[in-house]
Design an enzyme around this catalytic site. Structure first.
Site, PDB file in Angstrom:
ATOM      1  CD  GLU A  89      -2.990  -6.492   4.540  1.00  0.00           C
ATOM      2  OE1 GLU A  89      -3.997  -5.739   4.644  1.00  0.00           O
ATOM      3  OE2 GLU A  89      -1.879  -6.175   4.965  1.00  0.00           O
TER       4      GLU A  89
ATOM      5  CD  GLU B 167      -2.900  -1.227   2.306  1.00  0.00           C
ATOM      6  OE1 GLU B 167      -2.833  -0.319   3.167  1.00  0.00           O
ATOM      7  OE2 GLU B 167      -3.693  -2.172   2.373  1.00  0.00           O
TER       8      GLU B 167
END
Length: 534
Positions: free
Chosen positions: A469, A373
């Site tokens: 995730e 991210e």
């Protein structure tokens, strides 16, 4: 851990529209200062601008199933087809009077991928109902342009159409674009138009014989079989395509650093693929090698085949590597990028690359994830991240790593940036997707939501994709209909596992009490090991 952005019409209607949210979890140790990121509102900036104009089918209230009581034989009535058949949408046939109707078999050949207005059915109780449309969550005032399935009425005839709609979202919030409102006097099955995409192939609707006991009944004859048509041979391009996984278990010869590596056959697969793992105690200190060994033993016991680690601190590589080897697990390794950014020469980055090179136990590794991210958090630009991935590939290739590389981010980072340079240097695409942060997604729909997110990301580079995730918190605030709780966590994770357990990494093994609770009061409560019986 964020949900993200949807970018294709079919994905919109299949999984709703996603939201991106920074809920601030952290994975490494010294790198993360034991603090979560500040939370932001849900964000969704749809990029759907494709325009369709196909009109097909009739939106009709379907009566209860025909009764089987005998009816005096009548001459076989002629069914009325409500429109031409050009794609394998269910064929609406109008039966004007009671009697026995025969609908012949129909075959449709689709020569190219075609998107049309199809239909789905839903049973609703008496009253007024708002159905269909496209739901989007936006972070700020914005204008959304996207194709939606809706209806039009001309001379009393209702038809389903795909129209391009421009919708102004005046402020942050959740909006449903172009829904259909219908009023029914009793429990009724209603047909709702949806955007439907058909791949090339031969589709067949078998012959149907049915007895109708009421007047003006519409019967839908669905296409139940298809045979795929081979796709045309692609024109060679400068971007290397991924070949299908090799059947041999032998390690391929070392690849040149400028080429795209081939994912090994072991990437993904089975009912359960991977679990995230960070070797921290509840207080945020580093676990011992023995504690790591015990954790990995129970993760293996739960049926997982692979562990995802984020960084190299806390002796992650030697300790988790030794435990993975002992218990027969594979590894997804990573380089974590924090506030220091993507500077290849920064000690935090350089030290992680050096640690990977020194460890070099590549026979355990299925995938290397460079950054988690980093684009969403503003730690890297696309060009900086491309440079870092390229450098990491070169460095690890010099010590024998020939496996695949990727980076992972929220779906919005993939769709809101020009990712062409990153697509050229990775082998598979990867995203973090958490349905909890989409306020319109209930736990039972988490699997469909995550699958929709994955489909969007796979289209960005045209490469296979994986979710790095996904999960659901067992404690925290409700986010719309997405409520945290033990029961909700179990429901959501079972839904995700059923939908695509072989392509997702579940987050996380245990709770993280050392984190800040965050605005959602959920950051510490994503541990899901108990769902898998460990």
């Amino acid at each position: 851990m964020k949900a993200s952005v949807m970018a294709a019409a079919a994905a919109m209607l299949a999984s709703g529209v996603s939201a991106a949210r920074n809920h601030g979890h952290r994975h490494a140790h010294a790198l993360f200062e034991k603090k979560g990121l500040e939370n932001t509102d849900d964000v969704c900036t749809p990029g759907c601008t494709t325009i369709y104009s196909t009109i097909t089918g009739e939106m009709t209230i379907v009566p209860p199933p025909p009764k089987t009581t005998s009816v005096a034989p009548e001459p076989t009535p002629e069914p009325t087809t409500t429109g031409p058949i050009t794609v394998p949408t269910p064929i609406p046939q109008t039966c004007p009077t009671p009697g026995t109707y025969t609908f012949p078999a129909t075959t449709v050949v689709v020569t190219e991928t075609t998107t049309v207005c199809g239909a789905t059915t839903t049973e609703v109780p008496e009253g007024t109902h708002t159905l269909g449309g496209v739901t989007t969550v936006v972070e700020t005032a914005t204008t959304v342009v996207c194709p939606v399935a809706t209806t039009e009425t001309h001379n009393g005839v209702v038809t389903s159409v795909i129209k391009t709609t421009t919708f102004v979202c005046p402020s942050a919030g959740t909006y449903t674009i172009a829904p259909i409102t219908t009023v029914v006097p009793s429990v009724t099955t209603v047909v709702v138009p949806v955007v439907t995409t058909y791949c090339p192939g031969t589709y067949t609707a078998p012959a149907v014989v049915t007895t109708i006991t009421e007047t003006n009944v519409v019967v839908y004859c669905p296409f139940t079989s298809s045979e795929e048509v081979p796709a045309p041979t692609p024109v060679p391009s400068s971007t290397q395509e991924l070949p299908p996984p090799a059947q041999s278990s032998e390690v391929p010869p070392p690849a040149q650093s400028s080429e795209v590596s081939t994912p090994p056959p072991s990437l993904g697969g089975g009912k359960l693929w991977a679990m995230t793992y960070t070797p921290f105690t509840p207080a945020g200190d580093c676990k011992s090698a023995n504690e790591v060994m015990d954790d990995v033993a129970v993760i293996a016991q739960a049926g997982f085949t692979t562990l995802r680690v984020y960084s190299t601190d806390c002796d992650t590589l030697p300790n988790v590597g030794a435990a993975a080897r002992k218990h027969g697990l594979r590894m997804i390794i990573g380089i974590f990028i924090g506030k220091v950014g993507c500077d290849n020469t920064h000690p935090d980055v350089a030290n992680q690359i050096s640690a990977l090179k020194e460890w070099s136990q590549w026979d355990l590794v299925d995938l290397c994830v460079v950054a988690n991210e980093a684009l969403f958090n503003g730690f890297c630009t696309v060009s900086e991240l491309t440079s870092l991935i390229t450098r990491t590939k070169t460095e690890l290739a010099s010590v024998g790593y020939t496996g695949p590389f990727t980076t992972t981010d929220i779906v919005g980072a993939w769709t809101d940036n020009d990712m062409s340079s990153i697509c050229e240097v990775i082998d598979v695409v990867a995203a973090n997707s958490h349905a909890y942060f989409n306020s319109a997604t209930q736990p039972s729909d988490a699997g469909k939501f995550v699958a929709g997110q994955l489909a969007i990301v796979e289209k960005v580079c045209g490469k296979p994709g994986y979710i790095m995730e996904t999960g659901w918190p067992k404690s925290g605030k409700c986010n719309g209909v997405a409520c945290a709780g033990k029961t909700e966590q179990h429901t959501a994770i079972e839904a995700i596992k059923t939908e695509l357990g072989s392509k997702v990494v579940f987050f996380s093994f245990r709770d993280d009490p050392w984190k800040q609770p965050g605005d959602c009061n959920c950051e510490q409560h994503w541990g899901c090991g108990t769902v898998f019986g460990v």
